[in-house]
Write a protein that holds these residues in place. Structure first.
Motif, PDB file in Angstrom:
ATOM      1  N   GLN A 101       0.815  -1.208   0.000  1.00  0.00           N
ATOM      2  CA  GLN A 101       0.000   0.000   0.000  1.00  0.00           C
ATOM      3  C   GLN A 101       0.859   1.274   0.000  1.00  0.00           C
ATOM      4  OE1 GLN A 101      -3.400  -0.153  -0.301  1.00  0.00           O
ATOM      5  NE2 GLN A 101      -2.953  -2.330  -0.555  1.00  0.00           N
ATOM      6  N   ARG A 102       2.165   1.133   0.021  1.00  0.00           N
ATOM      7  CA  ARG A 102       3.039   2.317   0.020  1.00  0.00           C
ATOM      8  C   ARG A 102       3.012   2.979  -1.357  1.00  0.00           C
ATOM      9  NH1 ARG A 102       6.774   4.678   3.202  1.00  0.00           N
ATOM     10  NH2 ARG A 102       8.683   5.600   2.326  1.00  0.00           N
ATOM     11  N   ASP A 103       3.005   4.284  -1.359  1.00  0.00           N
ATOM     12  CA  ASP A 103       3.028   5.057  -2.596  1.00  0.00           C
ATOM     13  C   ASP A 103       4.279   4.683  -3.385  1.00  0.00           C
ATOM     14  OD1 ASP A 103       3.238   6.973  -4.591  1.00  0.00           O
ATOM     15  OD2 ASP A 103       2.606   8.630  -3.294  1.00  0.00           O
ATOM     16  N   PRO A 104       4.136   4.198  -4.646  1.00  0.00           N
ATOM     17  CA  PRO A 104       5.313   3.812  -5.439  1.00  0.00           C
ATOM     18  C   PRO A 104       6.337   4.935  -5.594  1.00  0.00           C
ATOM     19  CG  PRO A 104       3.322   2.979  -6.468  1.00  0.00           C
ATOM     20  CD  PRO A 104       2.881   3.868  -5.338  1.00  0.00           C
ATOM     21  N   GLU A 105       5.877   6.187  -5.585  1.00  0.00           N
ATOM     22  CA  GLU A 105       6.814   7.293  -5.699  1.00  0.00           C
ATOM     23  C   GLU A 105       7.716   7.376  -4.463  1.00  0.00           C
ATOM     24  OE1 GLU A 105       9.033  10.541  -6.790  1.00  0.00           O
ATOM     25  OE2 GLU A 105       7.854   9.137  -7.996  1.00  0.00           O
ATOM     26  N   LEU A 106       7.152   7.076  -3.279  1.00  0.00           N
ATOM     27  CA  LEU A 106       7.973   7.052  -2.066  1.00  0.00           C
ATOM     28  C   LEU A 106       8.991   5.922  -2.128  1.00  0.00           C
ATOM     29  CD1 LEU A 106       5.316   7.729   0.747  1.00  0.00           C
ATOM     30  CD2 LEU A 106       6.938   9.339  -0.283  1.00  0.00           C
ATOM     31  N   ASP A 110       9.499  -6.567  -1.643  1.00  0.00           N
ATOM     32  CA  ASP A 110       8.656  -6.198  -0.500  1.00  0.00           C
ATOM     33  C   ASP A 110       7.516  -5.253  -0.873  1.00  0.00           C
ATOM     34  OD1 ASP A 110      10.398  -7.710   0.951  1.00  0.00           O
ATOM     35  OD2 ASP A 110      10.832  -6.180   2.461  1.00  0.00           O
ATOM     36  N   TYR A 111       7.771  -4.389  -1.876  1.00  0.00           N
ATOM     37  CA  TYR A 111       6.771  -3.363  -2.196  1.00  0.00           C
ATOM     38  C   TYR A 111       6.063  -3.597  -3.530  1.00  0.00           C
ATOM     39  CZ  TYR A 111       8.879  -0.722   1.633  1.00  0.00           C
ATOM     40  OH  TYR A 111       9.334  -0.326   2.865  1.00  0.00           O
ATOM     41  N   GLY A 112       6.576  -4.539  -4.334  1.00  0.00           N
ATOM     42  CA  GLY A 112       5.965  -4.787  -5.633  1.00  0.00           C
ATOM     43  C   GLY A 112       6.173  -3.657  -6.618  1.00  0.00           C
ATOM     44  N   VAL A 113       7.191  -2.843  -6.394  1.00  0.00           N
ATOM     45  CA  VAL A 113       7.461  -1.702  -7.262  1.00  0.00           C
ATOM     46  C   VAL A 113       8.688  -2.030  -8.118  1.00  0.00           C
ATOM     47  CG1 VAL A 113       8.101   0.738  -7.358  1.00  0.00           C
ATOM     48  CG2 VAL A 113       6.472  -0.065  -5.644  1.00  0.00           C
ATOM     49  N   VAL A 114       8.500  -1.955  -9.445  1.00  0.00           N
ATOM     50  CA  VAL A 114       9.572  -2.258 -10.386  1.00  0.00           C
ATOM     51  C   VAL A 114      10.097  -0.949 -10.950  1.00  0.00           C
ATOM     52  CG1 VAL A 114      10.213  -3.501 -12.482  1.00  0.00           C
ATOM     53  CG2 VAL A 114       8.473  -4.452 -10.941  1.00  0.00           C
ATOM     54  N   LEU A 115      11.390  -0.771 -10.849  1.00  0.00           N
ATOM     55  CA  LEU A 115      12.011   0.487 -11.260  1.00  0.00           C
ATOM     56  C   LEU A 115      12.993   0.269 -12.391  1.00  0.00           C
ATOM     57  CD1 LEU A 115      12.766   1.832  -7.676  1.00  0.00           C
ATOM     58  CD2 LEU A 115      10.969   2.648  -9.192  1.00  0.00           C
ATOM     59  N   THR A 116      13.001   1.206 -13.324  1.00  0.00           N
ATOM     60  CA  THR A 116      14.065   1.281 -14.318  1.00  0.00           C
ATOM     61  C   THR A 116      15.111   2.247 -13.767  1.00  0.00           C
ATOM     62  OG1 THR A 116      13.053   3.143 -15.466  1.00  0.00           O
ATOM     63  CG2 THR A 116      12.353   0.928 -16.136  1.00  0.00           C
ATOM     64  N   LYS A 155      15.488   5.318 -14.353  1.00  0.00           N
ATOM     65  CA  LYS A 155      15.027   6.675 -14.144  1.00  0.00           C
ATOM     66  C   LYS A 155      13.599   6.790 -13.614  1.00  0.00           C
ATOM     67  CE  LYS A 155      18.000   8.618 -17.747  1.00  0.00           C
ATOM     68  NZ  LYS A 155      18.049   9.422 -19.009  1.00  0.00           N
ATOM     69  N   SER A 156      12.827   5.725 -13.708  1.00  0.00           N
ATOM     70  CA  SER A 156      11.413   5.896 -13.375  1.00  0.00           C
ATOM     71  C   SER A 156      10.796   4.579 -12.927  1.00  0.00           C
ATOM     72  CB  SER A 156      10.653   6.455 -14.580  1.00  0.00           C
ATOM     73  OG  SER A 156      10.723   5.532 -15.668  1.00  0.00           O
ATOM     74  N   ILE A 157       9.503   4.643 -12.598  1.00  0.00           N
ATOM     75  CA  ILE A 157       8.727   3.467 -12.207  1.00  0.00           C
ATOM     76  C   ILE A 157       8.199   2.794 -13.470  1.00  0.00           C
ATOM     77  CG2 ILE A 157       6.687   2.679 -10.945  1.00  0.00           C
ATOM     78  CD1 ILE A 157       7.002   5.226  -9.202  1.00  0.00           C
ATOM     79  N   ASP A 158       8.414   1.519 -13.565  1.00  0.00           N
ATOM     80  CA  ASP A 158       7.814   0.731 -14.658  1.00  0.00           C
ATOM     81  C   ASP A 158       6.370   0.432 -14.254  1.00  0.00           C
ATOM     82  OD1 ASP A 158       6.929  -1.337 -16.364  1.00  0.00           O
ATOM     83  OD2 ASP A 158       8.987  -1.977 -16.734  1.00  0.00           O
ATOM     84  N   GLN A 159       5.445   1.246 -14.753  1.00  0.00           N
ATOM     85  CA  GLN A 159       4.054   1.158 -14.304  1.00  0.00           C
ATOM     86  C   GLN A 159       3.436  -0.188 -14.622  1.00  0.00           C
ATOM     87  OE1 GLN A 159       2.721   3.273 -12.415  1.00  0.00           O
ATOM     88  NE2 GLN A 159       3.920   5.152 -12.662  1.00  0.00           N
ATOM     89  N   GLY A 160       3.726  -0.734 -15.805  1.00  0.00           N
ATOM     90  CA  GLY A 160       3.131  -2.003 -16.190  1.00  0.00           C
ATOM     91  C   GLY A 160       3.567  -3.147 -15.297  1.00  0.00           C
ATOM     92  N   GLU A 161       4.872  -3.261 -15.062  1.00  0.00           N
ATOM     93  CA  GLU A 161       5.381  -4.333 -14.213  1.00  0.00           C
ATOM     94  C   GLU A 161       4.941  -4.144 -12.759  1.00  0.00           C
ATOM     95  OE1 GLU A 161       7.094  -7.184 -14.991  1.00  0.00           O
ATOM     96  OE2 GLU A 161       6.475  -6.590 -17.006  1.00  0.00           O
ATOM     97  N   THR A 162       4.866  -2.894 -12.334  1.00  0.00           N
ATOM     98  CA  THR A 162       4.425  -2.619 -10.969  1.00  0.00           C
ATOM     99  C   THR A 162       2.977  -3.025 -10.778  1.00  0.00           C
ATOM    100  OG1 THR A 162       6.016  -0.821 -10.681  1.00  0.00           O
ATOM    101  CG2 THR A 162       4.084  -0.795  -9.242  1.00  0.00           C
TER     102      THR A 162
END
Length: 572
Positions: free
Chosen positions: A532-537, A555-561, A563-570
């Motif tokens: 539930q953590r904001d992916p930007e954080l 742990d957060y399910g956030v996939v990063l390139t 420079k940015s968040i990979d929205q699709g993978e996230t």
């Protein structure tokens, strides 16, 4: 109506003046003290008690010290009833008679008005050495309090304005750095004298009757606020458990269990079910245990409640005799103001978390590090120091991440981390590393604070370290679906780059030339579901080196390139 408004304003002015006096006492103690544990770490607390020994006001210093001030004053009153005079000053440190642990020395000064004791000014502070079989007085091999240092029951240090030289000499003869101790005791006495002077100014402006009436109102008001807060909690029993790693002699974890019983306006913290007292120095005497229980309960009940004896009246604490939290004299207790005081608070948090409306944080890191002592090769003088630059971090809380670099919970940021450069002037060592440790923070919607990596190298070839602390087996707990924080770790690396891992409780060890000591402190526990953590954080935490790309994904399910968040993978 105007008279009523005037009365409210006057009470507010007197109350704020009392708080300001305790703060001024604290400032005086910090600025006039000589030892680093006073002047740099500020390991002290100051307070004002009324003539009955009830705590009226306290500085926001070390919570576990401030809350205990009332016990010391009441022991003085009990022992010296009818024998307390204007100009007397009392000293005390015995944990079985109003103290916390032996390094914390209390200085108590009464204020008389027309033959009546109206107030006691109290300063309680941690001294670098109070004797015993280990310099620094943290002795993980102690099996009785006599091995921990000099016990000082309530006793007069100054009588009617004159120092009692026999008492002073007895104390100074039993410590390793008597000049430092004497200087710091004078700082405490001086801080109390400033408190007395400011209280006299208050008495010159308002009558003694008016001030006494206001003090009684403040205590009763705090009690009423506490009762109201308790009444908002549904009646029932709420249970929490926390564990201490071990006592240094046996490897089994030690249980602290609390049942918080709420019935209308009554709250009882019952620690029946806590393990029996142990051989080592993690026992906690009645004063420290009661103070820690009050801290945990009042934290849950709300910050709007003044932390004074009025609030304490409303909370009953049951501590079975012979248990870890109420041991029989002469059990050793020196570690108690760190562990298990912090774990007492944590147990109360876990019991009341379901009804605390998001006010309670997840688990805090536990203190774990060495004291160190020896002869400084630069001036050939004896020194004792502590690893305050290796503090752990706080747990996450609904609405914010955990505060970094402020554990343990019993101190709650009250002990300051000394300036690195000043530390290197005071002690013969070099700091090689002092930074946040990646992936140490407990994951959560609101993560814990990250732990610290702290490396230092001593020079001079005569340094001895003694390990004391906890949290190498039991991590800071996660709350509301958050994950636990990291464990403490201490390493010793030789000139040949061979590394050994130290236990949290070890006796004296001599350091060899070029050995590097590294302490990796705990990160705090997380609060809430990490997903539930904001992916930007999460992205910002990766950018800042708080967590790794792998941790962000796992742990957060956030996939990063890069420079940015990979929205699709996230989203997947």
């Amino acid at each position: 109506m105007n008279a009523k408004v005037d009365e409210v304003i006057e009470r507010s002015v007197i109350a704020n003046r009392l708080d300001t006096i305790t703060k001024e006492m604290g400032c005086a103690l910090e600025k006039s003290s000589r030892s680093p544990i006073f002047a740099e770490a500020c390991d002290f607390a100051c307070g004002i008690c009324n003539g009955k020994g009830e705590l009226v006001s306290q500085i926001n210093g070390i919570p576990i010290l401030a809350a205990a001030g009332t016990f010391s004053v009441q022991e003085v009153i009990k022992k010296y009833s009818g024998q307390i005079h204007d100009g007397d000053v009392f000293i005390i440190n015995d944990p079985y008679q109003g103290g916390n642990h032996l390094p914390d020395i209390g200085i108590i000064t009464p204020l008389f008005e027309n033959g009546e004791i109206l107030f006691y000014c109290v300063s309680r502070a941690h001294h670098g050495d109070i004797g015993g079989s280990v310099a620094g007085s943290y002795n993980p091999k102690a099996t009785e309090i006599y091995q921990e240092g000099l016990r000082i029951p309530p006793i007069k240090l100054i009588s009617r304005g004159r120092i009692i030289p026999e008492v002073q000499e007895l104390i100074l003869r039993n410590v390793r750095n008597p000049q430092m101790l004497q200087s710091d005791l004078w700082s405490q006495i001086g801080a109390n004298n400033i408190g007395i002077a400011r209280l006299r100014e208050l008495l010159n402006h308002y009558s003694a009757y008016r001030i006494k009436e206001t003090v009684e109102y403040l205590l009763n008001h705090a009690e009423e606020l506490t009762l109201q807060a308790i009444k908002r909690i549904p009646d029932g029993e709420y249970t929490g458990e926390e564990w201490v790693d071990d006592d240094g002699f046996q490897a089994n974890p030690i249980k602290i269990r609390v049942t918080v019983k709420v019935l209308e306006e009554k709250m009882t913290l019952d620690f029946s079910g806590t393990d029996s007292q142990v051989l080592g120095f993690v026992n906690s005497a009645l004063v420290t245990s009661t103070s820690a229980a009050w801290i945990g309960a009042l934290w849950a009940l709300g910050s709007h409640i003044p932390r004074n004896s009025g609030a304490f009246r409303a909370i009953s604490v049951v501590l079975p005799e012979g248990s870890l939290l109420n041991p029989a004299d002469p059990a050793p207790v020196t570690l108690s103001t760190l562990t298990p005081a912090s774990e007492i608070i944590s147990a109360v948090f876990q019991a009341l978390e379901p009804v605390a409306c998001g006010q309670l944080p997840a688990g805090f890191g536990r203190y774990c590090g060495p004291s160190f002592y020896g002869i400084d090769p630069r001036n050939h003088e004896f020194y004792v120091g502590f690893a305050f630059c290796a503090l752990g971090s706080g747990g996450g809380l609904e609405g914010r991440d955990g505060y970094p670099y402020m554990a343990p919970l019993s101190n709650y940021g009250g002990v300051r981390a000394p300036n690195i450069e000043v530390n290197e002037i005071q002690y013969p060592h070099l700091t090689l590393c002092h930074e946040f440790e990646m992936d140490s923070a407990g994951s959560g919607m609101w993560r814990g604070g990250p732990g610290i990596r702290y490396s230092l190298k001593f020079y001079g070839g005569n340094t001895t370290i003694v390990m004391f602390g906890d949290g190498m087996k039991i991590p800071p707990f996660g709350s509301s679906g958050g994950k636990p924080g990291s464990l403490n770790q201490v390493e010793l690396t030789s000139a040949e780059e061979e590394t050994i891992y130290l236990r949290s409780k070890e006796g004296a060890r001599s350091l060899q030339s070029e050995e590097v000591l590294t302490i990796i402190s705990s990160g705090g526990g997380g609060w809430g579901d990490p997903y539930q953590r904001d992916p930007e954080l999460v992205r910002q935490d990766v950018r800042d080196g708080i967590i790794s790309l792998l941790k962000a994904r796992q742990d957060y399910g956030v996939v990063l390139t890069d420079k940015s968040i990979d929205q699709g993978e996230t989203e997947k």
